[in-house]
Design a protein around this motif. Sequence first.
Motif, PDB file in Angstrom:
ATOM      1  N   ILE A   5       0.853  -1.182   0.000  1.00 16.97           N
ATOM      2  CA  ILE A   5       0.000   0.000   0.000  1.00 16.97           C
ATOM      3  C   ILE A   5       0.892   1.235   0.000  1.00 16.97           C
ATOM      4  O   ILE A   5       1.798   1.351   0.825  1.00 16.97           O
ATOM      5  N   MET A   6       0.631   2.135  -0.948  1.00 15.25           N
ATOM      6  CA  MET A   6       1.331   3.413  -0.962  1.00 15.25           C
ATOM      7  C   MET A   6       0.355   4.458  -0.454  1.00 15.25           C
ATOM      8  O   MET A   6      -0.722   4.642  -1.027  1.00 15.25           O
ATOM      9  N   SER A   7       0.711   5.111   0.633  1.00 20.12           N
ATOM     10  CA  SER A   7      -0.179   6.117   1.194  1.00 20.12           C
ATOM     11  C   SER A   7       0.546   6.905   2.274  1.00 20.12           C
ATOM     12  O   SER A   7       1.666   6.596   2.668  1.00 20.12           O
ATOM     13  N   LEU A   8      -0.151   7.901   2.731  1.00 20.68           N
ATOM     14  CA  LEU A   8       0.238   8.665   3.909  1.00 20.68           C
ATOM     15  C   LEU A   8      -0.515   8.058   5.084  1.00 20.68           C
ATOM     16  O   LEU A   8      -1.689   7.720   4.961  1.00 20.68           O
ATOM     17  N   ILE A   9       0.166   7.859   6.216  1.00 23.04           N
ATOM     18  CA  ILE A   9      -0.550   7.480   7.429  1.00 23.04           C
ATOM     19  C   ILE A   9      -0.439   8.628   8.417  1.00 23.04           C
ATOM     20  O   ILE A   9       0.580   9.320   8.470  1.00 23.04           O
ATOM     21  N   ARG A  36      -4.157   5.868  10.775  1.00 20.15           N
ATOM     22  CA  ARG A  36      -5.169   5.728   9.732  1.00 20.15           C
ATOM     23  C   ARG A  36      -4.564   6.268   8.449  1.00 20.15           C
ATOM     24  O   ARG A  36      -3.608   7.043   8.480  1.00 20.15           O
ATOM     25  N   PHE A  37      -5.100   5.815   7.333  1.00 21.15           N
ATOM     26  CA  PHE A  37      -4.611   6.310   6.057  1.00 21.15           C
ATOM     27  C   PHE A  37      -5.163   7.699   5.814  1.00 21.15           C
ATOM     28  O   PHE A  37      -6.304   7.985   6.126  1.00 21.15           O
ATOM     29  N   GLY A  38      -4.338   8.556   5.251  1.00 23.47           N
ATOM     30  CA  GLY A  38      -4.765   9.911   4.916  1.00 23.47           C
ATOM     31  C   GLY A  38      -4.487  10.164   3.444  1.00 23.47           C
ATOM     32  O   GLY A  38      -3.445   9.793   2.928  1.00 23.47           O
ATOM     33  N   GLY A  39      -5.420  10.750   2.768  1.00 23.59           N
ATOM     34  CA  GLY A  39      -5.216  11.033   1.344  1.00 23.59           C
ATOM     35  C   GLY A  39      -5.464   9.807   0.491  1.00 23.59           C
ATOM     36  O   GLY A  39      -6.227   8.920   0.847  1.00 23.59           O
TER      37      GLY A  39
END
Length: 128
Positions: free
Chosen positions: A58-62, A73-76
């Motif tokens: 998973i590519m994301s901001l946490i 939690r994931f953001g964006g």
Amino acid sequence: ISPEEEKFLRTIKASKFSLFEVKRVAGSHRLLVTDLYRGSEHEVIVQDAGKIEKGDIIMSLIVPAGDNNLRWRFGGNLVTLSPPAVRELSELTRKWFWEFSVANKGWATGEGFIQENSFRFWRWLIGH
């Protein structure tokens, strides 16, 4: 600044953008993930883990889900890739970052650059 603004700024400061490997899906609302840039593990709260599987990337901001930075939690935006998709993109990613580094006289190396500029790669990938 107001207390709400200060809390928001602290949350942004604590946030982490990375690639995360799903180590465990715990029920329908929790994931245990490993930050592939830093090697740290995080518990991430999600709305629905139904289509996420162990081994997914998973590519994301946490961002912190509370004041203690124990749950996240994931953001964006959230991009989830299965292991075969990651292998397929691996060579393409290396080539893109190498070419970007050469174009910028070699300064584009190391974790800091990759973390800060991953969005550029994804914008390029989506546009091709």
